[in-house]
Motif scaffolding. Sequence first.
Motif, PDB file in Angstrom:
ATOM      1  N   ALA A  35      66.022  72.611 -54.264  1.00 21.61           N
ATOM      2  CA  ALA A  35      67.128  71.924 -54.936  1.00 21.61           C
ATOM      3  C   ALA A  35      67.905  72.890 -55.827  1.00 21.61           C
ATOM      4  N   ARG A  36      67.181  73.800 -56.480  1.00 15.13           N
ATOM      5  CA  ARG A  36      67.866  74.754 -57.358  1.00 15.13           C
ATOM      6  C   ARG A  36      68.578  75.831 -56.562  1.00 15.13           C
ATOM      7  N   SER A  37      67.897  76.375 -55.546  1.00 15.90           N
ATOM      8  CA  SER A  37      68.471  77.515 -54.827  1.00 15.90           C
ATOM      9  C   SER A  37      69.596  77.103 -53.883  1.00 15.90           C
ATOM     10  N   ARG A  38      69.527  75.904 -53.317  1.00 19.77           N
ATOM     11  CA  ARG A  38      70.513  75.526 -52.302  1.00 19.77           C
ATOM     12  C   ARG A  38      71.505  74.463 -52.777  1.00 19.77           C
ATOM     13  N   ALA A  39      71.162  73.729 -53.836  1.00 16.35           N
ATOM     14  CA  ALA A  39      72.078  72.688 -54.320  1.00 16.35           C
ATOM     15  C   ALA A  39      72.455  72.883 -55.778  1.00 16.35           C
ATOM     16  N   GLN A  40      71.977  73.992 -56.400  1.00 20.86           N
ATOM     17  CA  GLN A  40      72.305  74.317 -57.787  1.00 20.86           C
ATOM     18  C   GLN A  40      71.926  73.195 -58.765  1.00 20.86           C
ATOM     19  N   VAL A  41      70.805  72.512 -58.486  1.00 18.77           N
ATOM     20  CA  VAL A  41      70.285  71.516 -59.422  1.00 18.77           C
ATOM     21  C   VAL A  41      69.282  72.226 -60.326  1.00 18.77           C
ATOM     22  N   SER A  42      69.593  72.315 -61.601  1.00 21.99           N
ATOM     23  CA  SER A  42      68.756  73.096 -62.509  1.00 21.99           C
ATOM     24  C   SER A  42      67.403  72.427 -62.742  1.00 21.99           C
ATOM     25  N   TYR A  43      66.415  73.255 -63.110  1.00 21.50           N
ATOM     26  CA  TYR A  43      65.092  72.718 -63.408  1.00 21.50           C
ATOM     27  C   TYR A  43      65.136  71.795 -64.625  1.00 21.50           C
ATOM     28  N   SER A  44      65.998  72.097 -65.586  1.00 18.83           N
ATOM     29  CA  SER A  44      66.084  71.252 -66.769  1.00 18.83           C
ATOM     30  C   SER A  44      66.612  69.865 -66.407  1.00 18.83           C
ATOM     31  N   LYS A  45      67.567  69.800 -65.483  1.00 15.90           N
ATOM     32  CA  LYS A  45      68.097  68.499 -65.047  1.00 15.90           C
ATOM     33  C   LYS A  45      67.032  67.737 -64.258  1.00 15.90           C
ATOM     34  N   ILE A  46      66.312  68.449 -63.393  1.00 13.45           N
ATOM     35  CA  ILE A  46      65.219  67.815 -62.649  1.00 13.45           C
ATOM     36  C   ILE A  46      64.185  67.257 -63.622  1.00 13.45           C
ATOM     37  N   ALA A  47      63.847  68.024 -64.632  1.00 15.60           N
ATOM     38  CA  ALA A  47      62.846  67.585 -65.614  1.00 15.60           C
ATOM     39  C   ALA A  47      63.311  66.322 -66.320  1.00 15.60           C
ATOM     40  N   ASP A  51      61.461  62.721 -65.516  1.00 17.03           N
ATOM     41  CA  ASP A  51      60.522  62.505 -66.629  1.00 17.03           C
ATOM     42  C   ASP A  51      59.308  63.432 -66.515  1.00 17.03           C
ATOM     43  N   ILE A  52      59.590  64.721 -66.297  1.00 18.60           N
ATOM     44  CA  ILE A  52      58.554  65.752 -66.219  1.00 18.60           C
ATOM     45  C   ILE A  52      58.906  66.823 -67.246  1.00 18.60           C
ATOM     46  N   LYS A  53      57.927  67.393 -67.907  1.00 16.79           N
ATOM     47  CA  LYS A  53      58.189  68.472 -68.851  1.00 16.79           C
ATOM     48  C   LYS A  53      58.776  69.669 -68.104  1.00 16.79           C
ATOM     49  N   PRO A  54      59.796  70.321 -68.684  1.00 15.37           N
ATOM     50  CA  PRO A  54      60.421  71.462 -68.003  1.00 15.37           C
ATOM     51  C   PRO A  54      59.417  72.531 -67.587  1.00 15.37           C
ATOM     52  N   ILE A  55      58.421  72.791 -68.421  1.00 16.04           N
ATOM     53  CA  ILE A  55      57.441  73.818 -68.063  1.00 16.04           C
ATOM     54  C   ILE A  55      56.643  73.407 -66.830  1.00 16.04           C
ATOM     55  N   ARG A  56      56.447  72.098 -66.685  1.00 10.81           N
ATOM     56  CA  ARG A  56      55.719  71.580 -65.521  1.00 10.81           C
ATOM     57  C   ARG A  56      56.545  71.749 -64.252  1.00 10.81           C
ATOM     58  N   LYS A  72      54.125  58.486 -59.578  1.00 13.10           N
ATOM     59  CA  LYS A  72      54.993  59.618 -59.903  1.00 13.10           C
ATOM     60  C   LYS A  72      55.790  60.064 -58.683  1.00 13.10           C
ATOM     61  N   VAL A  73      55.181  59.995 -57.502  1.00  9.78           N
ATOM     62  CA  VAL A  73      55.910  60.319 -56.267  1.00  9.78           C
ATOM     63  C   VAL A  73      57.121  59.399 -56.134  1.00  9.78           C
ATOM     64  N   VAL A  74      56.900  58.093 -56.358  1.00  5.92           N
ATOM     65  CA  VAL A  74      57.985  57.123 -56.272  1.00  5.92           C
ATOM     66  C   VAL A  74      59.059  57.426 -57.310  1.00  5.92           C
ATOM     67  N   GLU A  75      58.627  57.753 -58.542  1.00  7.83           N
ATOM     68  CA  GLU A  75      59.580  58.023 -59.621  1.00  7.83           C
ATOM     69  C   GLU A  75      60.458  59.234 -59.284  1.00  7.83           C
ATOM     70  N   ILE A  76      59.845  60.297 -58.776  1.00  6.09           N
ATOM     71  CA  ILE A  76      60.612  61.494 -58.443  1.00  6.09           C
ATOM     72  C   ILE A  76      61.564  61.208 -57.289  1.00  6.09           C
ATOM     73  N   ALA A  77      61.075  60.502 -56.281  1.00  3.38           N
ATOM     74  CA  ALA A  77      61.926  60.177 -55.134  1.00  3.38           C
ATOM     75  C   ALA A  77      63.126  59.346 -55.574  1.00  3.38           C
ATOM     76  N   ASP A  78      62.892  58.365 -56.454  1.00  4.83           N
ATOM     77  CA  ASP A  78      64.000  57.542 -56.939  1.00  4.83           C
ATOM     78  C   ASP A  78      64.989  58.371 -57.750  1.00  4.83           C
ATOM     79  N   ALA A  79      64.471  59.260 -58.609  1.00  4.17           N
ATOM     80  CA  ALA A  79      65.346  60.070 -59.457  1.00  4.17           C
ATOM     81  C   ALA A  79      66.237  60.983 -58.618  1.00  4.17           C
ATOM     82  N   LEU A  80      65.686  61.523 -57.537  1.00  9.65           N
ATOM     83  CA  LEU A  80      66.440  62.435 -56.674  1.00  9.65           C
ATOM     84  C   LEU A  80      67.138  61.718 -55.529  1.00  9.65           C
ATOM     85  N   ARG A  81      66.970  60.379 -55.489  1.00 10.35           N
ATOM     86  CA  ARG A  81      67.557  59.549 -54.431  1.00 10.35           C
ATOM     87  C   ARG A  81      67.112  60.010 -53.044  1.00 10.35           C
ATOM     88  N   VAL A  82      65.832  60.190 -52.907  1.00 13.69           N
ATOM     89  CA  VAL A  82      65.259  60.566 -51.614  1.00 13.69           C
ATOM     90  C   VAL A  82      64.859  59.285 -50.889  1.00 13.69           C
TER      91      VAL A  82
END
Length: 435
Positions: A35-47, A51-56, A72-82
């Motif tokens: 997501a970061r390398s190909r879509a320029q979505v920063s790790y801070s925005k993903i975090a 709802d994940i700590k940036p260091i994680r 958590k899988v469901v939460e991440i998928a929903d956040a990224l609209r997967v």
Amino acid sequence: MTYQPPTALPQALLDDEEMQRALAVHDFGTVFRLARSRAQVSYSKIAAECDIKPIRVGTLARGEGRVTSFAKVVEIADALRVPGHMVGLAPRPWETEGPPAPTPRGEMGTTNVRRRTVLQVATTTGLAAALPALHRPPTPQRITVQYVEQLHARTTRLRRLDDVLGGGETYRVYLSEYQSTKAVLRTASTTDDTRRRLLSLLAEQAQQAGWAAFDGGRTADAGSLYEESMAAAREAGDGDLLGNSYAFLAYQTADRDQAAEIAARSCATITDATPAGVRALLHERMAWACAVADRPAETERALDAARNALEEQQHGEHQPDWAAWVDQTELDIMTGRCWTELGRPLRAVPVLTDALARYDDAHARDKALYLSWLANAYLTAGEVEEAAKVTGHALDLSIGVASVRPRRRLAPVLAQLGRYRTLPAVFDVLERAGA
């Protein structure tokens, strides 16, 4: 702060084979890196979105550790609209457990077609798309009482999905609502009053998500959500929702004596200010826990307390929506279920027969479940043909229901009927069930 919609990964990235492989095995470290390398979505925005700590996020992206919680899988998928199928939500347990559903026939055709249509729309387009009027309102910079009331009204409307859809279909919707409210509590500005109101709403949403998880066969996720609900209710000082959290947890606890103890804790939250409908709900759940634990005297006392609470309910008295479903018919059904569990068919059959005659077939999942207790009571009384007839009706109703519970309840009934397969009525229902 202004509302920002969830981060959506571009379709071209979702179509990438490496991304699809990573999503299929829940390798979110690779997902984040791509997501970061190909879509320029920063790790801070993903975090922030997930709802994940940036260091994680950075640790996962380096290939260290995995996301193992389904929630958590469901939460991440929903956040990224997967899309759900990309994170391996199939096979669904209600389609793989218990006896296969029979072919619809007779008068049940219309009800089942209507329910299957709703399920197909929800499955192919997603519930959010199927229900455009229920889009969550944008989060204001400062939370107001009016905004919390909007969210509460939305939660009430979404609860109606449980009338026609099983937990397998509603779990992600309810879980997403809970997670969104949790994010509001974490990031938005609130007063003491609005924070307390949001915490009560969070407790209510956690219970709804927990119930859907339980109904869809995700018992561990349900238990975690009920615990979260207890914590939120305590912080909000909401004794009614705290009691209901205990009641939910007792309902799914496998240890019978422990379940009765938890149910007793739920009733201990009752005060003079507790609405009559809530008192009736907590007492009837107490009755069920005592029946399962083979405590007939305590069961009867709890049923009497629930009945008294309903009789004391004043016209126009405010009842929370999450307890409004408890009425005389539901209490009669619970009474029959309890007597069935206690091996008292002569008490169970009349009350269940009368109550289920008043219970609409449109509530297919619940009526299929309730009929299983009536069939069980008939078997205990030696009325095998009647048990077969009731079981056939329950099987018809269970078609297309995204819930593991009807099949789990009907499996032992069908096993008992198997001893009488030479009877034409029994042979027919066993054939229809594929047993």
